[in-house]
Design an enzyme around this catalytic site. Sequence first.
Site, mmCIF file in Angstrom:
data_model
loop_
_atom_site.group_PDB
_atom_site.id
_atom_site.type_symbol
_atom_site.label_atom_id
_atom_site.label_comp_id
_atom_site.label_asym_id
_atom_site.label_seq_id
_atom_site.Cartn_x
_atom_site.Cartn_y
_atom_site.Cartn_z
ATOM 1 N N ASN A 139 -6.360 -6.500 4.723
ATOM 2 C CA ASN A 139 -5.086 -7.069 4.564
ATOM 3 C C ASN A 139 -5.271 -8.322 3.237
ATOM 4 O OD1 ASN A 139 -2.377 -6.615 4.632
ATOM 5 N ND2 ASN A 139 -1.600 -7.933 5.133
ATOM 6 N N LYS A 140 -3.660 -8.509 2.840
ATOM 7 C CA LYS A 140 -3.689 -9.786 2.338
ATOM 8 C C LYS A 140 -4.287 -10.748 2.660
ATOM 9 C CE LYS A 140 -1.871 -9.502 -1.360
ATOM 10 N NZ LYS A 140 -3.093 -9.499 -2.118
ATOM 11 N N ALA A 173 0.773 -1.079 -0.308
ATOM 12 C CA ALA A 173 0.021 -0.183 -0.030
ATOM 13 C C ALA A 173 0.869 1.312 -0.310
ATOM 14 C CB ALA A 173 -0.297 0.128 1.750
ATOM 15 N N ASP A 221 -3.915 -2.478 4.040
ATOM 16 C CA ASP A 221 -4.290 -1.978 2.542
ATOM 17 C C ASP A 221 -4.864 -0.892 2.790
ATOM 18 O OD1 ASP A 221 -3.128 -4.448 2.326
ATOM 19 O OD2 ASP A 221 -2.354 -3.228 0.373
ATOM 20 N N ARG A 247 -5.564 -0.173 -8.947
ATOM 21 C CA ARG A 247 -5.496 -0.898 -7.770
ATOM 22 C C ARG A 247 -7.046 -0.393 -6.677
ATOM 23 N NH1 ARG A 247 -1.417 -5.032 -5.562
ATOM 24 N NH2 ARG A 247 -3.227 -5.994 -4.810
HETATM 25 O O1 MRU Z 1 -1.087 -7.644 -3.326
HETATM 26 P P1 MRU Z 1 0.239 -6.881 -2.169
HETATM 27 O O2 MRU Z 1 0.752 -7.734 -2.401
HETATM 28 O O3 MRU Z 1 0.002 -5.172 -3.014
HETATM 29 O O4 MRU Z 1 -0.867 -6.711 -0.639
HETATM 30 C C1 MRU Z 1 -0.245 -5.669 -0.159
HETATM 31 C C2 MRU Z 1 -0.333 -6.300 1.677
HETATM 32 O O5 MRU Z 1 -1.546 -6.971 1.934
HETATM 33 C C3 MRU Z 1 0.517 -5.806 2.775
HETATM 34 O O6 MRU Z 1 0.266 -6.787 3.295
HETATM 35 C C4 MRU Z 1 -0.145 -4.816 2.505
HETATM 36 O O7 MRU Z 1 0.420 -3.169 1.643
HETATM 37 C C5 MRU Z 1 0.568 -3.924 3.571
HETATM 38 S S1 MRU Z 1 2.296 -2.706 2.889
HETATM 39 C C6 MRU Z 1 3.326 -1.937 4.154
#
Ligand code: MRU
Length: 346
Positions: free
Chosen positions: A246-247, A54, A236, A94
Amino acid sequence: MSRIDVVVPLAWSEARFALRLLDQRRLPLEETWIDCATVDEVACAIRDMVVRGAPAIGITAAFGMVLAARQAEREGAGAREHLRAARDKLAATRPTAVNLFWALQRMGELAEAGACADELLAEAKRLHAEDIEGNRKMGLWGAARIEDGMGVLTHCNAGALATGGIGTAIGVIATAHAQGKRIHVYVDETRPRLQGARLTAWELSRLGIPATLICDNMAASLMARGRIQLCVTGADRIAANGDAANKIGTYGVAIAAHHHQVPFHIAAPHSTFDLAIPDGSHIPIEERDPTEVTDWAGQSTCPVGMAVFNPSFDVTPASLIRSIFTDRGEIAPVQTQNVLEVLGHT
Ligand code: MRU
């Protein structure tokens, strides 16, 4: 405290007037850099996940606006209209990481006020520098919760690769390690794109932090065996009440942690909060290409035509989060009132 040597996912090149991005799709096998000289190239790089995480997405988009401004100046185009179109293009890349929209809002306001490309460049650099400093502060807040000898689990990649500085969750872990605490990190591989296996494991090994890679479905079992004393992930988008996207898979980690009475924490800068939404049900969840689930190294791993569900993120309710480490302090317990107070919105 010893120095934390971080990898850098993005760098502005004055000489080329371009944004250089470390191609995270190729890590850990290859360290390849891509030059983005136009806003279209920046938008593609974000969408295709050359750069991800993010805060890093937000910083990248800010530099994308700089490139759009310079292009408008070169072509003698109406700068405001050109920049509005650039902002829309970047915003469409995104949907979940709110840092993207936060950065675009900040750059867009300046552009509307008539800022030139050089002024926008100065702002993008400021935004980047603030993220570095924010990571440092967050690292200290979070490290205070990590004790010598702990097993710490993390999911996805919330490290230097995902930010401008030392990272959010990995920033916390790296700070505790630099303070001399002996910790062992368990890294969820993070299906389907393997950010844990490819990126977090790579970062931790470069930092010399002891770590073990596990499949996502092993976390609960490790907690049951008493190997994990704390979980920390990034986010995120965090709603006003502390619900955090989050992911995909993070929610499952938080449920397992709750069941085993293991504290589950989030680390995120103020730019990851979306105070306009009251709770996590309003967070847009990105769905990505089904081939991320069906294919591996160009080969299908399931029957042809199989139906697929591939949401890139899930939402962990505030009730499962012990605290949120931010660049402005620690939010605990995680409730709207405390979110607003720590972020300075009261
Ligand atoms: O799909 P991504 O790789 O962009 O997802 C990233 C994440 O989910 C991270 O945990 C999140 O962005 C935190 S980054 C400091």
